[in-house]
Design a protein around this motif. Structure first.
Motif, mmCIF file in Angstrom:
data_model
loop_
_atom_site.group_PDB
_atom_site.id
_atom_site.type_symbol
_atom_site.label_atom_id
_atom_site.label_comp_id
_atom_site.label_asym_id
_atom_site.label_seq_id
_atom_site.Cartn_x
_atom_site.Cartn_y
_atom_site.Cartn_z
ATOM 1 N N GLY A 52 0.741 -1.252 0.000
ATOM 2 C CA GLY A 52 0.000 0.000 0.000
ATOM 3 C C GLY A 52 0.766 1.294 0.000
ATOM 4 N N ALA A 53 2.090 1.267 0.119
ATOM 5 C CA ALA A 53 2.841 2.524 0.039
ATOM 6 C C ALA A 53 2.564 3.181 -1.308
ATOM 7 N N GLY A 54 2.311 4.473 -1.311
ATOM 8 C CA GLY A 54 1.908 5.138 -2.547
ATOM 9 C C GLY A 54 3.038 5.358 -3.524
ATOM 10 N N LEU A 55 4.253 5.463 -3.021
ATOM 11 C CA LEU A 55 5.426 5.701 -3.860
ATOM 12 C C LEU A 55 6.589 4.934 -3.253
ATOM 13 N N VAL A 56 7.263 4.149 -4.063
ATOM 14 C CA VAL A 56 8.417 3.378 -3.600
ATOM 15 C C VAL A 56 9.608 3.686 -4.493
ATOM 16 N N ARG A 57 10.732 3.953 -3.854
ATOM 17 C CA ARG A 57 11.950 4.310 -4.592
ATOM 18 C C ARG A 57 13.110 3.458 -4.077
ATOM 19 N N ILE A 58 13.854 2.855 -4.996
ATOM 20 C CA ILE A 58 15.079 2.157 -4.640
ATOM 21 C C ILE A 58 16.245 3.122 -4.776
ATOM 22 N N PHE A 59 17.073 3.192 -3.753
ATOM 23 C CA PHE A 59 18.313 3.964 -3.782
ATOM 24 C C PHE A 59 19.459 2.976 -3.957
ATOM 25 N N CYS A 60 20.326 3.231 -4.922
ATOM 26 C CA CYS A 60 21.353 2.239 -5.227
ATOM 27 C C CYS A 60 22.686 2.900 -5.539
ATOM 28 N N PRO A 61 23.805 2.163 -5.356
ATOM 29 C CA PRO A 61 25.088 2.643 -5.863
ATOM 30 C C PRO A 61 24.995 2.824 -7.378
ATOM 31 N N PRO A 62 25.703 3.775 -7.953
ATOM 32 C CA PRO A 62 25.568 4.048 -9.391
ATOM 33 C C PRO A 62 25.754 2.821 -10.277
ATOM 34 N N GLU A 63 26.689 1.927 -9.905
ATOM 35 C CA GLU A 63 26.951 0.775 -10.765
ATOM 36 C C GLU A 63 25.814 -0.251 -10.747
ATOM 37 N N ALA A 64 24.901 -0.133 -9.778
ATOM 38 C CA ALA A 64 23.786 -1.072 -9.691
ATOM 39 C C ALA A 64 22.571 -0.631 -10.499
ATOM 40 N N ALA A 65 22.556 0.614 -10.954
ATOM 41 C CA ALA A 65 21.369 1.141 -11.628
ATOM 42 C C ALA A 65 21.026 0.356 -12.890
ATOM 43 N N ALA A 66 22.040 -0.003 -13.656
ATOM 44 C CA ALA A 66 21.774 -0.722 -14.904
ATOM 45 C C ALA A 66 21.213 -2.109 -14.651
ATOM 46 N N ALA A 67 21.532 -2.707 -13.502
ATOM 47 C CA ALA A 67 20.999 -4.022 -13.163
ATOM 48 C C ALA A 67 19.556 -3.942 -12.694
ATOM 49 N N ILE A 68 19.211 -2.864 -12.016
ATOM 50 C CA ILE A 68 17.883 -2.736 -11.420
ATOM 51 C C ILE A 68 16.859 -2.196 -12.414
ATOM 52 N N ALA A 69 17.234 -1.196 -13.188
ATOM 53 C CA ALA A 69 16.274 -0.465 -14.021
ATOM 54 C C ALA A 69 15.424 -1.353 -14.927
#
Length: 274
Positions: A52-69
């Motif tokens: 139910g959280a209205g907005l969820v954001r993952i914070f990541c080290p820069p090198e992890a962004a390409a794996a998560i996105a």
């Protein structure tokens, strides 16, 4: 000790109404590990969104962004370069989950301390607990009564050496008093304890939860309820019960990704009964 039951917390579950929008439903942040350790954060983030959280954001080290996105849709993504940047980026969050696959190093210590500086309620799990072995007082100094620690017995022993010798119920209550935070001592009969002496034991535990990532899902569920400003003790009790109920409903073959998909059915039943 009282058994954990929806009668304790059902009336406090946060439900939207006609005037609710995503920001009023709460903002949850989840801190990811490095590029090869992003699955835990994604499990937690999806669970927080589903509960139910209205907005969820993952914070990541820069090198992890390409794996998560490529693997997220409604969940947002924000890279951060250091603990100070994480603290700035997380300022608008109502709750934060930190620790799953975070790494057992000083960067995790710095990141925990950074998010603790803000106003968000914290859920600290896994590496975020174990990294404070031998220096648990440093962790406790950063906490407040809205924060939740979610150790299994091994992590509990690292923070509270020998305390389990007193028995799980006594140990959980004493740990909550020392940490001045909610403690969720996970196990077949999970115990949820608060520093004011409240405690319940969860009796609907499921053996199907013995699978990698189930604790990450639980951390996200608690975080999602905290983001909606549910009382921390009630949020922990509700999430633990729903987590076990989801596993039991699914049964054999469960993997952690399935837990989140079982939540709508459970939430709907609780909503109808509220």
């Amino acid at each position: 000790m009282q058994s954990n039951d929806p009668a304790i917390w059902r009336k406090n579950l946060p439900w939207p109404d006609a005037n609710t929008h995503k920001h009023t439903r709460g903002r949850l942040g989840v801190v990811s590990g490095r590029a090869t350790q992003t699955g835990a954060a994604r499990l937690a983030a999806r669970a927080g969104l589903r509960i139910g959280a209205g907005l969820v954001r993952i914070f990541c080290p820069p090198e992890a962004a390409a794996a998560i996105a490529p693997s997220i849709e409604a969940i947002m993504l924000t890279p951060f370069s250091n603990a100070e940047a994480l603290a700035r980026e997380a300022e608008q969050m109502d709750a934060m989950v930190i620790g799953p696959a975070a790494g057992l190093d000083d960067l995790t210590v710095a990141n925990v301390n950074a998010v603790a500086l803000g106003g968000a309620a914290l859920v600290i799990d896994a590496d975020g607990l174990s990294v404070f072995k031998g220096r648990s007082d440093d962790l406790f100094a950063a906490l407040d009564r809205d924060d939740v620690l979610t150790p299994h017995e091994g992590e509990f022993e690292r923070l509270f050496p020998n305390l389990l010798e007193q028995g799980r119920e006594t140990a959980a209550l004493e740990a909550a008093r020392r940490a001045r935070a909610i403690v969720v001592l996970k196990g077949a009969s999970t115990i949820i304890a608060a520093p004011d002496g409240r405690a319940v034991i969860n009796t609907n535990g499921s053996p199907w939860l013995a699978t990698a990532g189930s604790g990450d899902v639980l951390a996200g569920m608690i975080g999602g309820l905290l983001a909606q400003r549910m009382d921390s003790f009630d949020a922990a009790c509700a999430a633990v019960w729903m987590h076990a109920e989801a596993a039991d409903d699914f049964g054999p073959g469960l993997i952690s990704e399935d837990l989140t998909e079982m939540l709508p059915k459970i939430l709907k039943s609780l909503w109808k009964e509220s």
